[in-house]
Design a protein around this motif. Structure first.
Motif, PDB file in Angstrom:
ATOM      1  N   GLY A   1      -3.328   8.200  -7.277  1.00  0.00           N
ATOM      2  CA  GLY A   1      -2.931   9.192  -8.277  1.00  0.00           C
ATOM      3  C   GLY A   1      -1.443   9.108  -8.552  1.00  0.00           C
ATOM      4  O   GLY A   1      -0.812   8.073  -8.324  1.00  0.00           O
ATOM      5  N   PRO A   2      -0.867  10.213  -9.011  1.00  0.00           N
ATOM      6  CA  PRO A   2       0.571  10.211  -9.324  1.00  0.00           C
ATOM      7  C   PRO A   2       1.392   9.872  -8.074  1.00  0.00           C
ATOM      8  O   PRO A   2       1.000  10.210  -6.960  1.00  0.00           O
ATOM      9  CB  PRO A   2       0.857  11.649  -9.760  1.00  0.00           C
ATOM     10  CG  PRO A   2      -0.471  12.255 -10.033  1.00  0.00           C
ATOM     11  CD  PRO A   2      -1.483  11.510  -9.234  1.00  0.00           C
ATOM     12  N   TYR A   3       2.507   9.210  -8.275  1.00  0.00           N
ATOM     13  CA  TYR A   3       3.386   8.920  -7.142  1.00  0.00           C
ATOM     14  C   TYR A   3       3.888  10.234  -6.564  1.00  0.00           C
ATOM     15  O   TYR A   3       4.468  11.063  -7.274  1.00  0.00           O
ATOM     16  CB  TYR A   3       4.581   8.074  -7.575  1.00  0.00           C
ATOM     17  CG  TYR A   3       4.221   6.672  -7.995  1.00  0.00           C
ATOM     18  CD1 TYR A   3       3.374   5.887  -7.224  1.00  0.00           C
ATOM     19  CD2 TYR A   3       4.735   6.139  -9.155  1.00  0.00           C
ATOM     20  CE1 TYR A   3       3.055   4.593  -7.605  1.00  0.00           C
ATOM     21  CE2 TYR A   3       4.426   4.839  -9.543  1.00  0.00           C
ATOM     22  CZ  TYR A   3       3.585   4.074  -8.760  1.00  0.00           C
ATOM     23  OH  TYR A   3       3.283   2.797  -9.138  1.00  0.00           O
TER      24      TYR A   3
ATOM     25  N   HIS B   1      -6.411  10.657  -2.750  1.00  0.00           N
ATOM     26  CA  HIS B   1      -5.591  11.455  -3.679  1.00  0.00           C
ATOM     27  C   HIS B   1      -4.903  12.588  -2.928  1.00  0.00           C
ATOM     28  O   HIS B   1      -3.725  12.867  -3.154  1.00  0.00           O
ATOM     29  CB  HIS B   1      -6.447  12.010  -4.819  1.00  0.00           C
ATOM     30  CG  HIS B   1      -6.602  11.066  -5.957  1.00  0.00           C
ATOM     31  ND1 HIS B   1      -7.583  10.110  -6.004  1.00  0.00           N
ATOM     32  CD2 HIS B   1      -5.885  10.926  -7.091  1.00  0.00           C
ATOM     33  CE1 HIS B   1      -7.466   9.430  -7.120  1.00  0.00           C
ATOM     34  NE2 HIS B   1      -6.449   9.883  -7.797  1.00  0.00           N
ATOM     35  N   GLY B   2      -5.650  13.253  -2.060  1.00  0.00           N
ATOM     36  CA  GLY B   2      -5.067  14.348  -1.289  1.00  0.00           C
ATOM     37  C   GLY B   2      -3.911  13.892  -0.413  1.00  0.00           C
ATOM     38  O   GLY B   2      -2.918  14.601  -0.248  1.00  0.00           O
ATOM     39  N   LEU B   3      -4.040  12.712   0.160  1.00  0.00           N
ATOM     40  CA  LEU B   3      -2.986  12.157   1.009  1.00  0.00           C
ATOM     41  C   LEU B   3      -1.795  11.622   0.208  1.00  0.00           C
ATOM     42  O   LEU B   3      -0.759  11.296   0.773  1.00  0.00           O
ATOM     43  CB  LEU B   3      -3.553  11.031   1.874  1.00  0.00           C
ATOM     44  CG  LEU B   3      -4.514  11.465   2.977  1.00  0.00           C
ATOM     45  CD1 LEU B   3      -5.287  10.269   3.521  1.00  0.00           C
ATOM     46  CD2 LEU B   3      -3.772  12.195   4.079  1.00  0.00           C
TER      47      LEU B   3
ATOM     48  N   ARG C   1       2.399  18.744  -4.608  1.00  0.00           N
ATOM     49  CA  ARG C   1       1.774  17.776  -3.701  1.00  0.00           C
ATOM     50  C   ARG C   1       0.926  18.499  -2.663  1.00  0.00           C
ATOM     51  O   ARG C   1      -0.200  18.075  -2.373  1.00  0.00           O
ATOM     52  CB  ARG C   1       2.852  16.936  -3.030  1.00  0.00           C
ATOM     53  CG  ARG C   1       3.557  16.054  -4.046  1.00  0.00           C
ATOM     54  CD  ARG C   1       4.935  15.600  -3.725  1.00  0.00           C
ATOM     55  NE  ARG C   1       5.282  15.283  -2.372  1.00  0.00           N
ATOM     56  CZ  ARG C   1       6.539  15.066  -1.997  1.00  0.00           C
ATOM     57  NH1 ARG C   1       7.529  15.143  -2.867  1.00  0.00           N
ATOM     58  NH2 ARG C   1       6.812  14.775  -0.756  1.00  0.00           N
ATOM     59  N   LEU C   2       1.448  19.579  -2.137  1.00  0.00           N
ATOM     60  CA  LEU C   2       0.694  20.364  -1.154  1.00  0.00           C
ATOM     61  C   LEU C   2      -0.548  20.972  -1.795  1.00  0.00           C
ATOM     62  O   LEU C   2      -1.638  20.942  -1.209  1.00  0.00           O
ATOM     63  CB  LEU C   2       1.575  21.460  -0.550  1.00  0.00           C
ATOM     64  CG  LEU C   2       0.912  22.358   0.489  1.00  0.00           C
ATOM     65  CD1 LEU C   2       0.362  21.551   1.655  1.00  0.00           C
ATOM     66  CD2 LEU C   2       1.902  23.413   0.971  1.00  0.00           C
TER      67      LEU C   2
ATOM     68  N   TRP D   1       0.850  -1.188   0.000  1.00  0.00           N
ATOM     69  CA  TRP D   1       0.000   0.000   0.000  1.00  0.00           C
ATOM     70  C   TRP D   1       0.885   1.236   0.000  1.00  0.00           C
ATOM     71  O   TRP D   1       1.888   1.295   0.709  1.00  0.00           O
ATOM     72  CB  TRP D   1      -0.868   0.035   1.268  1.00  0.00           C
ATOM     73  CG  TRP D   1      -1.758  -1.155   1.406  1.00  0.00           C
ATOM     74  CD1 TRP D   1      -1.462  -2.327   2.058  1.00  0.00           C
ATOM     75  CD2 TRP D   1      -3.072  -1.308   0.876  1.00  0.00           C
ATOM     76  NE1 TRP D   1      -2.519  -3.195   1.967  1.00  0.00           N
ATOM     77  CE2 TRP D   1      -3.525  -2.594   1.249  1.00  0.00           C
ATOM     78  CE3 TRP D   1      -3.913  -0.491   0.137  1.00  0.00           C
ATOM     79  CZ2 TRP D   1      -4.776  -3.067   0.897  1.00  0.00           C
ATOM     80  CZ3 TRP D   1      -5.159  -0.971  -0.205  1.00  0.00           C
ATOM     81  CH2 TRP D   1      -5.580  -2.236   0.174  1.00  0.00           C
ATOM     82  N   ARG D   2       0.486   2.221  -0.780  1.00  0.00           N
ATOM     83  CA  ARG D   2       1.254   3.461  -0.825  1.00  0.00           C
ATOM     84  C   ARG D   2       1.055   4.234   0.474  1.00  0.00           C
ATOM     85  O   ARG D   2      -0.054   4.393   0.960  1.00  0.00           O
ATOM     86  CB  ARG D   2       0.798   4.321  -2.002  1.00  0.00           C
ATOM     87  CG  ARG D   2       1.809   5.401  -2.326  1.00  0.00           C
ATOM     88  CD  ARG D   2       1.434   6.310  -3.452  1.00  0.00           C
ATOM     89  NE  ARG D   2       0.732   5.695  -4.561  1.00  0.00           N
ATOM     90  CZ  ARG D   2       0.185   6.400  -5.542  1.00  0.00           C
ATOM     91  NH1 ARG D   2       0.254   7.708  -5.546  1.00  0.00           N
ATOM     92  NH2 ARG D   2      -0.436   5.801  -6.519  1.00  0.00           N
TER      93      ARG D   2
END
Length: 99
Positions: free
Chosen positions: A75-77, A69-71, A86-87, A19-20
């Motif tokens: 989505g993109p790595y 996605h926000g965390l 990212r922020l 898990w990411r």
């Protein structure tokens, strides 16, 4: 940093499944808010499924996706993106979830 150290920072392995991890660069208050939204959305998915309300399930799953996605968990790595991007993604997800 060794590749193994990077993998440990990027991925969490539970029962053999990878898990990411949450983006470690995000401020704690944003992570806390997104995690709260994630928990409530997951609960809403379960409630809607029990009620047999397909539209509510879809809406709750969309909220789960936004929070993840926000965390940086979907989505993109996050490690391939600039920290400012990212922020911005996390803040945008939080704004949408709070509306």
């Amino acid at each position: 940093m060794s590749e193994e150290d990077q993998d440990g920072e990027r991925w969490l392995v539970i029962d053999g499944r990878r898990w990411r991890r949450t983006d470690p660069s995000l401020p704690g208050e944003i992570v806390d808010a997104l995690t709260s939204h994630l928990g409530r959305a997951r609960s809403a998915v379960a409630s809607a499924r029990r009620a047999g309300d397909d539209q509510a399930v879809a809406d709750a799953r969309r909220r789960v996706g936004l929070a993840k996605h926000g965390l940086g968990e979907r989505g993109p790595y996050w490690w391939d993106e600039a920290e400012a991007d990212r922020l911005a993604r996390a803040e945008a997800a939080l704004r949408e979830l709070e509306n």
